[in-house]
Design a protein around this motif. Structure first.
Motif: not given
Length: 378
Positions: A266-269, A312-318, A330-335, A348-360
């Protein structure tokens, strides 16, 4: 189960059980051969074993029984003149022994109950040992997959790396990454994902990462590097459909351009003071999909001063973010990335992962392993 050829002794055991172990049912067989046929379909809680049978004598009877199964408790029955054989049977793996003619109902019931408890404790201890060994093996594989960046000379880039296992397994996945800085300030970075979960995929990931670092040390970069990694994958994979997605990049000192090669990954941020955007350069198929028939394009990506890249690996946005199975995408991850308030890289990285994990969280957390590498040049 009672293995006893003497009907009189069998009747005695039945009476002892009725008085000393009420609630248990008894299955009586007359030989080890008959017991083996019965054990092939079901396992009792405990076996009461006579050591003198038509088809087996003394400790050989216990050895044959343990070949049929070692998952049940065993209480050995011996004659008055064979008490020493009972002690030897316990040393050979039985949980207890009883002497015919000296057994009362209460003693019989207690011996059977304690034997069952001891066997359960043995199984629990064995499972714990296996679990500890597996954890140690996973830790060794994880160290191989997730190394510390290697800096030769004063670091020119700040690296923040994170790895989060998916919920589907305590099994290790095949996500891997690495960062190497040469003495002249050239920075090489790698992120990849071997399809699948478990020690085989993790071992391939370790092999690819170590091979990549060796190729960097040898001065082999670019498309030739990916071609050699694919050859290693083909040699190491156990099944023909195993593949690996990879992104490699090379940033040389004195320039704002980075060479990027993408093989199915996948792409990058890209982070800037004005926000975060998704970057996906031209690429080719993953390693192992079309062996020997791919020339991956090399793209020059401009990274202005003050910008950062996050591989990143695709587990973050899948990650699944709803009970209906909807994925973040990808759009949800970017938002989410643009909603992160932290500025400092690790926060920044910890908050990003934490927000995705909370959403999941409503769907049980991450389905897949997640690897992230944040790079900001000084």
């Amino acid at each position: 189960m009672l293995i006893e050829d003497d009907p009189g002794d069998a009747l005695l055991v039945e009476e002892l059980m009725a008085d000393g172990a009420p609630g248990l049912t008894l299955e009586w067989v007359r030989s080890l051969a008959e017991a083996g046929a019965w054990l092939a379909d079901a396992l009792p809680d405990c076996v009461v074993l006579d050591l003198n049978l038509p088809d087996s004598q003394n400790l050989d009877a216990l050895a044959r029984l343990r070949k049929y199964t070692d998952q049940v408790a065993v209480v050995v029955m011996t004659g008055l003149d064979e008490e020493q054989a009972g002690s030897a049977a316990v040393a050979a793996g039985a949980q207890d022994y009883l002497v015919k003619g000296r057994v009362e109902a209460e003693l019989f019931g207690r011996a059977v109950r304690y034997a069952i408890q001891r066997k359960q404790a043995e199984r629990t201890a064995a499972e714990l040992r296996v679990s500890n060994l597996r954890a140690a093996e996973n830790a060794r594989l994880e160290r191989g997959l997730l190394p510390k960046p290697l800096f030769r000379g004063e670091p020119v880039v700040d690296v923040v790396a994170r790895y989060r296992p998916g919920r589907a397994s305590a099994l290790l996945g095949g996500d891997f990454y690495d960062v190497v800085q040469e003495a002249d300030g050239t920075v090489h970075a790698l992120i990849g994902d071997v399809a699948g979960h478990g020690p085989d995929e993790a071992a391939i990931g370790v092999g690819l990462r170590l091979a990549w670092r060796t190729l960097v040390f040898s001065g082999i970069t670019g498309v030739e590097q990916l071609a050699l990694l694919e050859r290693i994958l083909l040699a190491e994979r156990l099944v023909g459909h195993t593949f690996a997605t990879v992104t490699v990049l090379c940033a040389r000192p004195g320039t704002e351009t980075i060479e990027v090669i993408r093989a199915g990954h996948p792409g990058m941020l890209m982070r800037s003071p004005d926000g975060t955007r998704w970057v996906e350069v031209a690429g080719g198929p993953a390693l192992g999909i079309l062996p020997g028939r791919v020339v991956w394009p090399v793209t020059e990506l401009t990274l202005p001063r003050g910008h950062a890249l996050m591989l990143l690996t695709d587990g973050l946005y899948e990650a699944r973010i709803g009970l209906d199975g909807e994925r973040l995408g990808e759009d949800g991850l970017l938002a989410i990335a643009n909603a992160v308030t932290a500025d400092q890289a690790s926060a920044y990285v910890d908050e990003l992962i934490g927000r995705v994990e909370a959403a999941a969280e409503s769907s049980g957390g991450f389905d897949d392993d997640v690897a992230v590498v944040h790079l900001r040049w000084r």
